[in-house]
Design a protein around this motif. Structure first.
Motif, short mmCIF file in Angstrom:
data_model
loop_
_atom_site.label_atom_id
_atom_site.label_comp_id
_atom_site.label_asym_id
_atom_site.label_seq_id
_atom_site.Cartn_x
_atom_site.Cartn_y
_atom_site.Cartn_z
N LEU A 1 0.82 -1.21 0.00
CA LEU A 1 0.00 0.00 0.00
C LEU A 1 0.86 1.26 0.00
N ARG A 2 1.98 1.25 0.73
CA ARG A 2 2.91 2.39 0.70
C ARG A 2 3.46 2.59 -0.70
N ASP A 3 3.87 1.49 -1.34
CA ASP A 3 4.41 1.56 -2.70
C ASP A 3 3.36 2.06 -3.69
N PHE A 4 2.14 1.58 -3.55
CA PHE A 4 1.05 1.99 -4.43
C PHE A 4 0.82 3.50 -4.31
N ALA A 5 0.77 3.99 -3.07
CA ALA A 5 0.57 5.43 -2.86
C ALA A 5 1.75 6.24 -3.37
N ALA A 6 2.96 5.76 -3.14
CA ALA A 6 4.16 6.49 -3.58
C ALA A 6 4.21 6.59 -5.10
N ALA A 7 3.85 5.53 -5.79
CA ALA A 7 3.87 5.54 -7.25
C ALA A 7 2.91 6.58 -7.82
N ARG A 8 1.91 6.93 -7.04
CA ARG A 8 0.90 7.90 -7.48
C ARG A 8 1.08 9.26 -6.82
N ARG A 9 2.14 9.37 -6.00
CA ARG A 9 2.45 10.59 -5.25
C ARG A 9 1.30 11.01 -4.32
N TRP A 10 0.70 10.03 -3.67
CA TRP A 10 -0.43 10.28 -2.78
C TRP A 10 -0.01 10.48 -1.33
N GLN A 11 1.27 10.29 -1.01
CA GLN A 11 1.69 10.33 0.39
C GLN A 11 1.27 11.60 1.12
N PRO A 12 1.32 12.79 0.49
CA PRO A 12 0.91 13.99 1.24
C PRO A 12 -0.56 13.95 1.69
N PHE A 13 -1.36 13.16 1.01
CA PHE A 13 -2.79 13.09 1.33
C PHE A 13 -3.11 11.97 2.32
N HIS A 14 -2.16 11.08 2.54
CA HIS A 14 -2.40 9.93 3.42
C HIS A 14 -2.04 10.27 4.86
N THR A 15 -2.77 11.24 5.38
CA THR A 15 -2.61 11.64 6.78
C THR A 15 -3.60 10.83 7.62
N PRO A 16 -3.37 10.70 8.91
CA PRO A 16 -4.35 10.00 9.74
C PRO A 16 -5.76 10.58 9.60
N LYS A 17 -5.86 11.89 9.53
CA LYS A 17 -7.18 12.52 9.37
C LYS A 17 -7.85 12.06 8.08
N ASN A 18 -7.14 12.15 6.98
CA ASN A 18 -7.74 11.78 5.69
C ASN A 18 -8.02 10.28 5.60
N LEU A 19 -7.11 9.47 6.10
CA LEU A 19 -7.32 8.02 6.05
C LEU A 19 -8.48 7.59 6.93
N SER A 20 -8.62 8.21 8.11
CA SER A 20 -9.74 7.84 8.97
C SER A 20 -11.07 8.29 8.34
N THR A 21 -11.07 9.42 7.67
CA THR A 21 -12.27 9.87 6.97
C THR A 21 -12.61 8.92 5.82
N ALA A 22 -11.60 8.54 5.04
CA ALA A 22 -11.82 7.60 3.93
C ALA A 22 -12.32 6.26 4.46
N LEU A 23 -11.79 5.83 5.58
CA LEU A 23 -12.24 4.58 6.21
C LEU A 23 -13.73 4.66 6.55
#
Length: 110
Positions: free
Chosen positions: A10-32
């Motif tokens: 999942l880290r690699d998937f996000a990195a390949a798409r440059r999503w890391q800045p958006f994968h904050t605990p706040k955003n991930l908990s909201t997406a969950l």
């Protein structure tokens, strides 16, 4: 299931798409929560009996599986971002739950 390997995928998937800045605990908990709501939506207007049988229909089973997977994937990413040891957290929580909600004593035999 190898949770650390899956988290790395999942880290690699996000990195390949440059999503890391958006994968904050706040955003991930909201997406969950959004994904959990999508899972709940499948069962929203079903009776209890209909919800228990929903997985017997192949298309419905796939819909349920997709949403369950989305929930798990976001949960894994959130745990990863917060440095949570999932097996340890689950084991600890099970002990806490057993203390908080003890099983009723067995009825005496007579």
């Amino acid at each position: 299931m190898d949770l650390p390997a899956l988290q790395q995928t999942l880290r690699d998937f996000a990195a390949a798409r440059r999503w890391q800045p958006f994968h904050t605990p706040k955003n991930l908990s909201t997406a969950l929560m959004v994904e959990a709501a999508e899972l709940a939506e499948i069962f929203q207007w079903m009776s209890a009996e209909e919800s228990q049988a929903a997985h017997l229909e192949p298309v419905m089973k796939q819909r349920i599986a997709d949403e369950v997977a989305d929930v798990l994937l976001y949960l894994l990413q959130l745990a990863d971002q917060c440095a949570i040891d999932l097996p340890g957290a689950v084991a600890h929580k099970l002990v806490k739950n057993a203390i908080k909600h003890p099983a009723p004593a067995a009825a005496p035999r007579g």
